[in-house]
Design a protein around this motif. Structure first.
Motif, PDB file in Angstrom:
ATOM      1  N   GLY A 443      64.732  69.092  -5.617  1.00  0.00           N
ATOM      2  CA  GLY A 443      64.644  68.139  -4.434  1.00  0.00           C
ATOM      3  C   GLY A 443      65.520  68.745  -3.324  1.00  0.00           C
ATOM      4  O   GLY A 443      65.534  67.703  -2.235  1.00  0.00           O
ATOM      5  N   ALA A 444      66.225  69.595  -3.208  1.00  0.00           N
ATOM      6  CA  ALA A 444      67.333  69.833  -2.127  1.00  0.00           C
ATOM      7  C   ALA A 444      66.359  70.015  -0.789  1.00  0.00           C
ATOM      8  O   ALA A 444      66.957  69.607   0.127  1.00  0.00           O
ATOM      9  N   LEU A 445      65.397  70.732  -0.727  1.00  0.00           N
ATOM     10  CA  LEU A 445      64.631  70.974   0.525  1.00  0.00           C
ATOM     11  C   LEU A 445      64.094  69.537   1.044  1.00  0.00           C
ATOM     12  O   LEU A 445      64.463  69.350   2.286  1.00  0.00           O
ATOM     13  N   LEU A 446      63.739  68.505   0.389  1.00  0.00           N
ATOM     14  CA  LEU A 446      63.206  67.339   0.572  1.00  0.00           C
ATOM     15  C   LEU A 446      64.464  66.572   1.193  1.00  0.00           C
ATOM     16  O   LEU A 446      64.226  65.954   2.229  1.00  0.00           O
ATOM     17  N   ASN A 447      65.605  66.665   0.367  1.00  0.00           N
ATOM     18  CA  ASN A 447      66.969  66.026   0.899  1.00  0.00           C
ATOM     19  C   ASN A 447      67.224  66.491   2.183  1.00  0.00           C
ATOM     20  O   ASN A 447      67.635  65.810   3.103  1.00  0.00           O
ATOM     21  N   PHE A 448      66.989  67.934   2.285  1.00  0.00           N
ATOM     22  CA  PHE A 448      67.565  68.470   3.809  1.00  0.00           C
ATOM     23  C   PHE A 448      66.752  67.928   4.981  1.00  0.00           C
ATOM     24  O   PHE A 448      67.075  67.757   5.919  1.00  0.00           O
ATOM     25  N   LEU A 449      65.447  67.746   4.778  1.00  0.00           N
ATOM     26  CA  LEU A 449      64.488  67.207   5.718  1.00  0.00           C
ATOM     27  C   LEU A 449      64.820  65.769   6.038  1.00  0.00           C
ATOM     28  O   LEU A 449      64.861  65.333   6.869  1.00  0.00           O
ATOM     29  N   ASN A 450      65.100  65.081   4.699  1.00  0.00           N
ATOM     30  CA  ASN A 450      65.457  63.636   5.221  1.00  0.00           C
ATOM     31  C   ASN A 450      66.741  63.526   5.839  1.00  0.00           C
ATOM     32  O   ASN A 450      66.871  62.468   6.797  1.00  0.00           O
ATOM     33  N   THR A 451      67.641  64.362   5.570  1.00  0.00           N
ATOM     34  CA  THR A 451      68.898  64.317   6.461  1.00  0.00           C
ATOM     35  C   THR A 451      68.863  64.833   7.832  1.00  0.00           C
ATOM     36  O   THR A 451      69.312  64.137   8.741  1.00  0.00           O
ATOM     37  N   LEU A 452      67.810  65.632   8.164  1.00  0.00           N
ATOM     38  CA  LEU A 452      67.700  65.919   9.597  1.00  0.00           C
ATOM     39  C   LEU A 452      67.181  64.823  10.124  1.00  0.00           C
ATOM     40  O   LEU A 452      67.523  64.554  11.436  1.00  0.00           O
ATOM     41  N   GLY A 453      66.443  63.954   9.822  1.00  0.00           N
ATOM     42  CA  GLY A 453      65.914  62.962  10.304  1.00  0.00           C
ATOM     43  C   GLY A 453      64.666  63.164  11.097  1.00  0.00           C
ATOM     44  O   GLY A 453      64.178  64.438  11.092  1.00  0.00           O
ATOM     45  N   GLU A 454      64.226  62.104  11.705  1.00  0.00           N
ATOM     46  CA  GLU A 454      62.891  62.545  12.834  1.00  0.00           C
ATOM     47  C   GLU A 454      62.980  62.238  14.192  1.00  0.00           C
ATOM     48  O   GLU A 454      61.967  61.810  14.895  1.00  0.00           O
ATOM     49  N   GLN A 455      64.381  62.332  14.740  1.00  0.00           N
ATOM     50  CA  GLN A 455      64.536  62.191  16.189  1.00  0.00           C
ATOM     51  C   GLN A 455      64.002  63.144  16.989  1.00  0.00           C
ATOM     52  O   GLN A 455      63.520  63.130  18.206  1.00  0.00           O
ATOM     53  N   HIS A 490      74.335  65.009  16.026  1.00  0.00           N
ATOM     54  CA  HIS A 490      73.667  64.762  14.968  1.00  0.00           C
ATOM     55  C   HIS A 490      73.848  65.889  13.779  1.00  0.00           C
ATOM     56  O   HIS A 490      74.246  65.521  12.780  1.00  0.00           O
ATOM     57  N   VAL A 491      73.734  67.105  14.280  1.00  0.00           N
ATOM     58  CA  VAL A 491      73.982  68.380  13.368  1.00  0.00           C
ATOM     59  C   VAL A 491      75.168  68.353  12.709  1.00  0.00           C
ATOM     60  O   VAL A 491      75.429  68.636  11.578  1.00  0.00           O
ATOM     61  N   ALA A 492      76.560  68.325  13.717  1.00  0.00           N
ATOM     62  CA  ALA A 492      77.656  68.301  13.275  1.00  0.00           C
ATOM     63  C   ALA A 492      77.950  67.299  12.165  1.00  0.00           C
ATOM     64  O   ALA A 492      78.596  67.500  11.319  1.00  0.00           O
ATOM     65  N   GLU A 493      77.224  65.954  12.254  1.00  0.00           N
ATOM     66  CA  GLU A 493      77.417  65.153  11.091  1.00  0.00           C
ATOM     67  C   GLU A 493      76.810  65.341  10.025  1.00  0.00           C
ATOM     68  O   GLU A 493      77.113  64.500   8.793  1.00  0.00           O
ATOM     69  N   LEU A 494      75.740  66.268   9.860  1.00  0.00           N
ATOM     70  CA  LEU A 494      75.167  66.730   8.600  1.00  0.00           C
ATOM     71  C   LEU A 494      75.961  67.185   7.548  1.00  0.00           C
ATOM     72  O   LEU A 494      75.804  67.282   6.288  1.00  0.00           O
ATOM     73  N   GLY A 495      76.769  68.106   8.033  1.00  0.00           N
ATOM     74  CA  GLY A 495      77.854  68.835   6.955  1.00  0.00           C
ATOM     75  C   GLY A 495      77.156  69.910   6.550  1.00  0.00           C
ATOM     76  O   GLY A 495      77.770  70.567   5.772  1.00  0.00           O
ATOM     77  N   TYR A 496      76.228  70.693   7.169  1.00  0.00           N
ATOM     78  CA  TYR A 496      75.719  71.688   6.754  1.00  0.00           C
ATOM     79  C   TYR A 496      76.230  73.064   7.556  1.00  0.00           C
ATOM     80  O   TYR A 496      76.731  72.770   8.830  1.00  0.00           O
ATOM     81  N   LYS A 497      76.160  74.097   7.011  1.00  0.00           N
ATOM     82  CA  LYS A 497      76.740  75.202   7.857  1.00  0.00           C
ATOM     83  C   LYS A 497      75.319  75.672   8.953  1.00  0.00           C
ATOM     84  O   LYS A 497      74.405  75.847   8.469  1.00  0.00           O
ATOM     85  N   VAL A 498      75.727  75.687  10.159  1.00  0.00           N
ATOM     86  CA  VAL A 498      74.513  75.780  10.951  1.00  0.00           C
ATOM     87  C   VAL A 498      74.887  77.045  12.047  1.00  0.00           C
ATOM     88  O   VAL A 498      76.065  76.813  12.343  1.00  0.00           O
ATOM     89  N   GLU A 499      73.712  77.583  12.382  1.00  0.00           N
ATOM     90  CA  GLU A 499      74.066  78.535  13.797  1.00  0.00           C
ATOM     91  C   GLU A 499      72.890  78.524  14.477  1.00  0.00           C
ATOM     92  O   GLU A 499      71.658  78.711  13.922  1.00  0.00           O
TER      93      GLU A 499
END
Length: 515
Positions: A443-455, A490-499
């Motif tokens: 379920g990680a991918l779905l959770n990832f998409l949900n966390t990203l949101g729809e903005q 928004h991305v900073a608040e997600l807690g994921y490593k991002v580049e």
């Protein structure tokens, strides 16, 4: 007795008296005939994949348990690990007939959790906690205080270090004439134990510590003068994915290891293939580090006629990881190159390009119409002469008017873009592209998409499961200039490593809108 009070002589005594052979075997030192012939040196591989738990970690865990008092044994032990240390501790607890609690991150692949339970049987309680090793380790230490368990660390402990040092005891008996020994370093327990033994009995042997480029905690510690935490570590060679090495392991390695070298993921994949070709054993990525370094070091230093040794320190590989390895091994051996080329969108242009490539074997070919005037292609070719051969091919193509970009060292191209060639948006967008890492579990991918949101509208998305503890995603978003600050927050608040990778040439070449 604290770690800093253990002298080299005391370590030697600990190693010689370590009772590890109650559970471990004296692993073979295999001659790698194919790799030796290719590199012009005699290459030997210490086969720790032959241990009951398929890694050297059993030695240190069992030696630590054997040092405990009867009271401590009755209270039980605890450890935190997502891999080989957990399996070594579980097996040791079962053989000693004591209870062990092992805390593993919730993201640990099922194959490793099942192996720990299988090796430990009724003597082991597996606790899944958190999404990282640090969270699991902190929880284990909290349980230790609550229940009176004895904590068995994965590397930073004199008895664990001495247990790992028994590898050197066997190695010196099997081949006392090695010139250089290459040892993988994560937390440093194996390298510290081997170095403190060999440097007392054969100080002339050169010891080279090998780290993944994505988790070079020893090199950072040397630069800082003390163990210093890395901001992040790579996810491929998970057996050495350690953010900070131990205090005692650093004290020993910093004084006794002669050189350090780093290797890339592609070089590790090439080494997995080298080991398989010679032994028919499939090493885990961390287990292949020493062979990757042997190939690289021998070429860098133009070695010939030397006796080189490496440690196959583990073979607990997730089967699905082999997809990644098979894609990347020949790149690591410099037997393949991948590149992008623009060709005219005219009749016969495709054939003309293939004629320019000549008799070289094409390993991959992706073609996409780009406009009325040009097409873009992603090409892989097999090499016999390494990157020099490709440089000659690139020069020949450019002399004939082709716009050619070498992508052999471009991680984004090899991981994502090669599977997405030709996907351009049909209308003008404010597209910005990012790479993400997130915990991999059901379920990680779905959770990832949900966390990203729809903005923000997603304009590009690529995900591929590589059997690792983290998932990797390439995602594009339509971000209006006035909303970029909101997006960043928004991305900073997600807690994921991002580049952000919007300016990456692989993306620009195949996926972005024309300039």
């Amino acid at each position: 007795m604290t770690a800093t009070h253990v002298s080299d002589h005391e370590y030697l005594k600990k190693i010689l008296l370590a009772p590890v052979y109650d559970v471990a075997v004296a692993s073979e030192l295999s001659y790698m005939s194919l790799l030796s012939a290719e590199l012009g040196n005699e290459i030997f591989l210490k086969r720790e994949d032959q241990q009951p738990v398929k890694s050297f970690k059993l030695r240190g865990a069992y030696n630590r348990i054997c040092s405990l008092s009867e009271k401590q044994l009755q209270a039980g032990v605890i450890g935190a690990s997502a891999g080989n240390h957990a399996q070594g501790l579980a097996y040791s607890a079962k053989m000693k007939g004591i209870q062990a609690t092992i805390v593993m991150p919730e993201t640990t692949p099922d194959i490793k959790v099942d192996a720990v339970r299988r090796f430990g049987g009724e003597n082991v309680n597996v606790v899944l906690h958190g999404t990282s090793f640090d969270q699991a380790s902190n929880h284990a230490k909290a349980l230790c205080k609550t229940h009176g368990y004895t904590f068995v660390p994965p590397f930073d402990d004199p008895d664990v270090i001495a247990g790992q040092g028994t590898v050197a005891r066997e190695l010196l008996e099997q081949n006392p004439n090695l010139d250089i020994l290459f040892i993988a370093v994560g937390g440093g327990g194996l390298a510290a134990g081997i170095a403190v033994y060999l440097k007392q009995l054969k100080p002339s042997i050169k010891i080279v510590a090998v780290e993944s480029e994505e988790s070079a905690c020893f090199i950072k510690a040397k630069a800082q003068g003390e163990p210093t935490e890395l901001e992040s570590v790579g996810i491929f060679a998970d057996g050495v994915a350690v953010k900070i090495m131990g205090q005692e392991t650093f004290r020993l390695c910093n004084r006794l290891v002669d050189e350090t070298i780093t290797v890339t993921n592609d070089e590790i994949c090439g080494a997995i293939k080298d080991i398989f070709d010679d032994t028919r054993v499939i090493a885990e990525p961390a287990g292949a580090l020493s062979v990757a370094a042997i190939r690289k070091y021998a070429k860098q230093h133009d070695l010939n006629g030397k006796k080189l040794g490496g440690i196959l320190c583990g073979a607990n590989i997730n089967f699905h990881t082999l997809r990644y390895v098979s894609e990347r091994c020949e790149l690591g051996e410099q037997k393949e190159a991948v590149f992008a080329v623009k060709i005219p969108e005219t009749k016969g242009a495709f054939k003309q390009f293939c004629e320019c490539v000549g008799a070289k074997a094409i390993t991959e070919f992706n073609y996409r119409y780009a406009s009325e005037s040009e097409a873009h292609i992603f090409v892989g070719v097999k090499l016999k002469g390494g990157q020099q051969e490709f440089a000659a091919l690139q020069g020949d193509l450019e002399s004939k008017g082709y716009d050619c970009v070498n992508l052999t060292d471009n991680e984004l191209a090899k991981l994502h873009v090669r599977h997405m060639v030709g996907g351009r948006p049909p209308t003008i967008l404010n597209e910005q592209v990012f790479s993400f890492e997130f915990p991999e579990r059901p379920g990680a991918l779905l959770n990832f998409l949900n966390t990203l949101g729809e903005q923000w509208n997603i304009t590009l998305f690529h995900y591929r499961n590589h059997g690792a503890a983290e998932g990797l995603v390439l995602a594009g978003f339509d971000i209006a200039p006035e909303s970029r600050d909101d997006f960043n927050q928004h991305v900073a608040e997600l807690g994921y490593k991002v580049e952000e990778v919007t300016d990456n040439p692989a993306y620009r070449f195949f996926l972005s809108q024309p300039a």
